[in-house]
Enzyme design. Structure first.
Site, PDB file in Angstrom:
ATOM      1  N   ARG A 106      -1.603  82.679  70.991  1.00 57.62           N
ATOM      2  CA  ARG A 106      -2.696  83.235  70.205  1.00 57.62           C
ATOM      3  C   ARG A 106      -3.491  82.159  69.484  1.00 57.62           C
ATOM      4  NH1 ARG A 106      -5.086  86.711  71.724  1.00 57.62           N
ATOM      5  NH2 ARG A 106      -6.783  85.239  71.471  1.00 57.62           N
ATOM      6  N   LYS A 141     -23.687  76.608  57.911  1.00 51.60           N
ATOM      7  CA  LYS A 141     -23.255  78.014  57.960  1.00 51.60           C
ATOM      8  C   LYS A 141     -22.113  78.153  58.965  1.00 51.60           C
ATOM      9  CE  LYS A 141     -27.865  79.559  56.643  1.00 51.60           C
ATOM     10  NZ  LYS A 141     -29.100  80.259  57.053  1.00 51.60           N
ATOM     11  N   LYS A 173     -34.042  71.329  48.351  1.00 48.50           N
ATOM     12  CA  LYS A 173     -34.512  72.667  48.690  1.00 48.50           C
ATOM     13  C   LYS A 173     -35.241  73.269  47.493  1.00 48.50           C
ATOM     14  CE  LYS A 173     -31.924  74.800  51.711  1.00 48.50           C
ATOM     15  NZ  LYS A 173     -30.810  75.529  52.395  1.00 48.50           N
ATOM     16  N   GLU A 202     -37.176  70.193  52.041  1.00 51.29           N
ATOM     17  CA  GLU A 202     -37.660  71.493  52.499  1.00 51.29           C
ATOM     18  C   GLU A 202     -38.954  71.829  51.779  1.00 51.29           C
ATOM     19  OE1 GLU A 202     -34.949  75.063  52.932  1.00 51.29           O
ATOM     20  OE2 GLU A 202     -36.173  75.706  51.231  1.00 51.29           O
ATOM     21  N   ASP A 223     -39.819  75.633  56.360  1.00 52.65           N
ATOM     22  CA  ASP A 223     -38.937  76.793  56.391  1.00 52.65           C
ATOM     23  C   ASP A 223     -39.738  78.094  56.408  1.00 52.65           C
ATOM     24  OD1 ASP A 223     -36.450  78.091  56.364  1.00 52.65           O
ATOM     25  OD2 ASP A 223     -36.529  78.335  54.194  1.00 52.65           O
TER      26      ASP A 223
END
Length: 294
Positions: A106, A141, A173, A202, A223
């Site tokens: 597994r 992510k 950002k 960004e 973005d």
């Protein structure tokens, strides 16, 4: 496990392989596999079957799972890491202690099916932009605890890695820029504190884009621009007086239906969180089976 560099063209993160496998086996087996203990303590064979078209990925993790439980297991791979295979392909045959084969089944499949899913998804995006010169990038992510493994799988699928984490690049950002009051001030502060780190900025408007181009950085992320604004961003970035070309990255609103058009607008790279976030596992099976006589 293969030694570093042995049959490893995609530079596996060897320490992460060992750590991931130790964690996975401890989670799955704990104090012992109660069901495997019922089997006779003899040797047997097994076949690793891929049940769908896929990119092969995860061999170092698969091998490490089985060798952790049986140092003498023989694993005969019929495909290379990164190969594209058709449904029904036998990827490998194994020979070892039967109890160890089923105990490692597994965990070894979990790694192969997850990393194969990431590599296969990446390959689809790489194919979609082929010939445009645009690179496909991953993001942060990732599945918790499997970042190095998934970023390895992106490389196997033909993509490139964005920053590994928060420590190896500065990425300004919206929230960071808001804290400094402007793109230029944020860039200057980043250069003062982290002069040796790559700097990515960004931007949300064309005015912010011009400010980033004038101040200077290593890459600019546009973005969630609509198509017309994105094309204007490319035109501005390629025009004088910005002689030192700063690469443009696109993120947001990207899928297999839109990625080609975005690439054809002339951007340098496209980052796609779905490569590692929306994981669909590859269908694999490991079945005990007598091996052919030598």
């Amino acid at each position: 496990m293969n030694a570093p560099g042995a049959d490893a063209p995609f530079d596996p993160p060897w320490k992460a392989v060992a750590d991931d496998v130790a964690r996975a086996l401890a989670e799955d087996i704990g104090p012992g596999d109660a069901t495997a203990a019922l089997l006779p303590d003899g040797r047997d064979g097994a076949r690793l079957l891929c049940k769908e078209d896929a990119v092969v990925c995860g061999r170092p993790w698969f091998d490490a799972c089985h060798r952790a439980l049986d140092a003498d297991v023989a694993i005969d791979w019929h495909v290379r890491e990164g190969d594209r295979v058709a449904a029904g392909t036998v990827l490998a045959t194994l020979s070892g202690h039967a109890r160890a084969l089923v105990s490692a089944e597994r965990a070894s499949l979990n790694f192969m099916q997850t990393l194969g899913g990431t590599a296969t998804a990446t390959a689809a995006y790489v194919d979609a932009v082929r010939g445009t010169g645009t690179a496909i990038l991953d993001t942060r992510k990732t599945l918790p605890g499997l970042r190095q493994a998934q970023k390895y799988a992106v490389r196997v699928g033909g993509g490139r890695n964005h920053r590994m984490a928060l420590y190896d690049a500065v990425m300004l950002k919206e929230n960071h820029i808001r804290g400094f009051g402007s793109v230029a001030q944020a860039i200057l502060a980043a250069r003062r504190m982290h002069p040796s780190l790559p700097l990515i900025v960004e931007v949300e408007t064309l005015d912010q884009l011009r400010e980033a181009l004038e101040t200077g950085c290593d890459r600019i992320l546009v973005d969630d621009f609509d198509a017309a604004t994105r094309r204007e961003a490319v035109r501005i970035a390629h025009a004088a007086p910005y002689h030192a070309r700063i690469p443009l990255e696109v993120s947001g609103g990207v899928d297999l239906d839109t990625v080609r058009a975005i690439a054809e607008d002339g951007v340098d790279c496209i980052s796609i969180g779905a490569l590692t976030k929306h994981v669909r596992a590859i269908d694999l099976s490991l079945k005990l089976a007598p091996l052919p006589a030598p």
